[in-house]
Design a protein around this motif. Structure first.
Motif, mmCIF file in Angstrom:
data_model
loop_
_atom_site.group_PDB
_atom_site.id
_atom_site.type_symbol
_atom_site.label_atom_id
_atom_site.label_comp_id
_atom_site.label_asym_id
_atom_site.label_seq_id
_atom_site.Cartn_x
_atom_site.Cartn_y
_atom_site.Cartn_z
ATOM 1 N N GLY A 143 0.629 -0.765 0.450
ATOM 2 C CA GLY A 143 0.148 0.028 -0.430
ATOM 3 C C GLY A 143 0.826 1.164 -0.428
ATOM 4 N N GLU A 144 2.124 1.053 0.327
ATOM 5 C CA GLU A 144 3.251 2.418 0.904
ATOM 6 C C GLU A 144 3.775 2.089 -0.419
ATOM 7 N N GLY A 145 3.726 1.762 -2.013
ATOM 8 C CA GLY A 145 5.290 1.713 -2.656
ATOM 9 C C GLY A 145 5.885 2.591 -3.619
ATOM 10 N N ASN A 146 5.136 3.576 -3.257
ATOM 11 C CA ASN A 146 5.113 4.957 -4.389
ATOM 12 C C ASN A 146 6.993 5.138 -3.833
ATOM 13 N N TYR A 147 8.015 4.708 -4.921
ATOM 14 C CA TYR A 147 9.068 5.676 -4.800
ATOM 15 C C TYR A 147 9.653 7.149 -4.656
ATOM 16 N N TYR A 148 9.899 7.903 -3.851
ATOM 17 C CA TYR A 148 9.702 9.779 -4.582
ATOM 18 C C TYR A 148 11.586 9.650 -4.110
ATOM 19 N N ALA A 149 11.948 10.535 -4.015
ATOM 20 C CA ALA A 149 13.363 11.336 -3.668
ATOM 21 C C ALA A 149 13.887 12.815 -4.888
ATOM 22 N N ASP A 150 14.276 13.101 -4.373
ATOM 23 C CA ASP A 150 13.950 14.704 -4.781
ATOM 24 C C ASP A 150 14.897 14.441 -6.352
ATOM 25 N N GLU A 151 15.128 15.826 -6.251
ATOM 26 C CA GLU A 151 15.385 15.793 -8.321
ATOM 27 C C GLU A 151 17.361 15.474 -8.138
ATOM 28 N N GLN A 152 17.638 15.699 -7.370
ATOM 29 C CA GLN A 152 19.211 15.547 -6.479
ATOM 30 C C GLN A 152 19.731 14.515 -6.757
ATOM 31 N N THR A 153 19.087 13.759 -5.450
ATOM 32 C CA THR A 153 18.938 12.479 -5.854
ATOM 33 C C THR A 153 18.646 11.453 -6.723
ATOM 34 N N LEU A 154 17.176 12.050 -7.414
ATOM 35 C CA LEU A 154 16.969 11.178 -8.847
ATOM 36 C C LEU A 154 17.873 11.023 -9.752
ATOM 37 N N ARG A 155 19.004 12.178 -9.943
ATOM 38 C CA ARG A 155 19.864 12.195 -10.767
ATOM 39 C C ARG A 155 20.883 11.693 -10.816
ATOM 40 N N ARG A 156 21.647 11.466 -9.405
ATOM 41 C CA ARG A 156 22.772 10.771 -8.703
ATOM 42 C C ARG A 156 22.607 9.514 -8.950
ATOM 43 N N LEU A 157 20.810 8.626 -8.838
ATOM 44 C CA LEU A 157 20.600 6.994 -9.125
ATOM 45 C C LEU A 157 20.598 7.009 -10.039
ATOM 46 N N GLN A 158 20.025 7.583 -11.370
ATOM 47 C CA GLN A 158 20.044 7.882 -12.885
ATOM 48 C C GLN A 158 21.571 7.704 -13.185
ATOM 49 N N THR A 159 22.551 8.224 -13.019
ATOM 50 C CA THR A 159 24.252 8.481 -13.338
ATOM 51 C C THR A 159 24.866 7.837 -12.741
ATOM 52 N N ASN A 160 24.433 7.498 -11.395
ATOM 53 C CA ASN A 160 25.022 6.272 -10.967
ATOM 54 C C ASN A 160 24.798 4.666 -11.571
ATOM 55 N N GLY A 161 23.988 4.831 -11.949
ATOM 56 C CA GLY A 161 23.430 3.233 -12.570
ATOM 57 C C GLY A 161 22.679 2.592 -10.942
ATOM 58 N N GLN A 162 22.289 3.332 -9.741
ATOM 59 C CA GLN A 162 22.202 2.776 -8.829
ATOM 60 C C GLN A 162 20.191 2.131 -9.339
ATOM 61 N N ILE A 163 19.398 2.616 -10.434
ATOM 62 C CA ILE A 163 18.586 1.867 -10.756
ATOM 63 C C ILE A 163 18.454 0.902 -11.281
ATOM 64 N N VAL A 164 17.445 -0.242 -10.082
ATOM 65 C CA VAL A 164 18.178 -2.144 -10.714
ATOM 66 C C VAL A 164 16.623 -2.489 -11.457
ATOM 67 N N PHE A 165 15.559 -1.592 -10.588
ATOM 68 C CA PHE A 165 14.441 -2.443 -11.625
ATOM 69 C C PHE A 165 13.994 -1.341 -11.568
ATOM 70 N N ARG A 166 12.347 -1.504 -13.003
ATOM 71 C CA ARG A 166 11.896 -0.435 -13.495
ATOM 72 C C ARG A 166 10.512 -0.952 -13.429
ATOM 73 N N TYR A 167 9.419 -0.708 -12.850
ATOM 74 C CA TYR A 167 8.043 -0.842 -13.486
ATOM 75 C C TYR A 167 7.963 -1.142 -15.050
ATOM 76 N N ALA A 168 7.120 -1.744 -15.777
ATOM 77 C CA ALA A 168 7.110 -1.649 -16.773
ATOM 78 C C ALA A 168 6.607 -0.783 -17.885
ATOM 79 N N GLN A 169 6.527 0.343 -18.641
ATOM 80 C CA GLN A 169 6.178 1.207 -19.055
ATOM 81 C C GLN A 169 4.143 0.683 -19.535
ATOM 82 N N GLY A 170 4.025 2.029 -18.662
ATOM 83 C CA GLY A 170 2.399 1.545 -18.070
ATOM 84 C C GLY A 170 2.059 0.315 -17.397
ATOM 85 N N CYS A 171 3.124 0.105 -16.341
ATOM 86 C CA CYS A 171 3.057 -1.080 -15.580
ATOM 87 C C CYS A 171 2.702 -0.431 -14.119
#
Length: 230
Positions: A143-171
Motif C-alpha cells: 500500500g506504500e510502494g510509491n518511491y520518491y526522491a528529490d531531483e538531485q537524488t534522482l539524478r544521482r541514482l540515474q547517473t550512478n546506475g543505482q536504479i536496478v528495476f523499473r516497472y514496465a511502461q504502463g505497468c
C-alpha cells in the motif's frame, strides 16, 4: 554463504524468504529475531516484507530503530549483501541505508498482483544472471510502494546506475517516480525492491523470474570468497 532473514513483529514474508533461499541456492539460512545484536556470521541478510510493528507512524519507521538494525548497518558497511523486500525496502530507506522514501500508492489502494518489470542494471550483485532490459514478472503486495526522491537524488541514482528495476511502461502500480521498483546503494551491496522475488521462484507461483536475484548473489559471493582465499 550463510544467510539470515530478519523477523520483526508483523513480518509475514519471513518464511517465504527462507524457503526461497533454500529452494533456489540451497544455502544455510536462519530466522533472526529483531532483538539480535550480532549478525557477524552472516554473508547475506534479508529484511523481509510484511507490516513491521503494524506500520505504525509509517511503514518501517519503528523497525528502523530495532536493535538488529545496527547490525544490518554494520553488515552493509562491511560490504556484505543486504536485500530489503517490500516492507524491508521501506525499513532500509528509513534507516538511511538507501536514499529516498516510500509513500502511499497514488491510488490510495493496496495493490496485490503480478507486475511486469524491466531490468535496468544487470551489472549488480543482485542481477548478474539477468540481461539488461530483460522483462520479468514479479508479484507486488503493498500500500506504500510509491518511491520518491528529490531531483538531485534522482539524478544521482540515474547517473550512478543505482536504479536496478523499473516497472514496465504502463505497468507502474503505485506512481513511483521514474517507474522505480528497486534501487541499490552506491556501493552496490544493498538492494531495496518493492516487488517480491521470493514469491516468484516456481511456475506454480505464476513466475520463476525472482530466482535469479538469489542465484546472482550466490555467484558473486563465491567469486569474491574465492578471490579472498587466493
Amino acid at each position: 554463504m550463510k544467510c539470515a532473514v530478519i523477523q520483526f513483529p508483523g513480518s509475514n514474508c519471513d518464511f517465504d524468504a527462507v524457503k526461497a533461499i533454500e529452494a533456489t541456492i540451497a544455502q544455510p539460512v536462519d530466522l533472526v529475531w529483531h532483538t539480535a545484536t550480532d549478525l557477524s556470521q552472516y554473508d547475506f541478510i534479508v529484511v523481509p516484507g510484511g507490516f513491521s510493528y503494524g506500520d505504525y507512524l509509517r511503514a518501517g519507521a519503528i523497525a528502523r530503530f530495532a536493535a538488529v538494525m545496527k547490525e544490518v548497518e554494520r553488515a552493509a558497511a562491511d560490504g556484505r549483501f543486504v536485500l530489503g523486500i517490500c516492507n524491508g525496502f521501506q525499513v532500509l530507506t528509513e534507516a538511511g541505508l538507501l536514499p529516498g522514501a516510500l509513500r502511499r500508492n497514488e491510488s490510495l489502494q493496496f495493490r496485490c498482483e503480478l507486475t511486469e518489470l524491466v531490468v535496468a542494471n544487470a551489472a549488480t550483485a543482485f542481477t548478474r544472471h539477468y540481461q539488461e532490459g530483460e522483462r520479468i514478472v514479479i508479484p507486488i503486495a503493498h500500500g506504500e510502494g510509491n518511491y520518491y526522491a528529490d531531483e538531485q537524488t534522482l539524478r544521482r541514482l540515474q547517473t550512478n546506475g543505482q536504479i536496478v528495476f523499473r516497472y514496465a511502461q504502463g505497468c507502474n502500480p503505485n506512481g513511483s517516480i521514474d517507474d522505480i521498483a528497486g534501487i541499490v546503494n552506491e556501493r552496490g551491496n544493498v538492494l531495496g525492491m518493492m516487488p517480491h522475488p521470493e514469491r516468484a521462484i516456481h511456475s506454480r507461483l505464476g513466475s520463476e523470474d525472482g530466482t535469479k536475484v538469489f542465484t546472482s548473489i550466490l555467484q558473486v559471493w563465491r567469486e569474491t570468497h574465492a578471490a579472498i582465499q587466493s
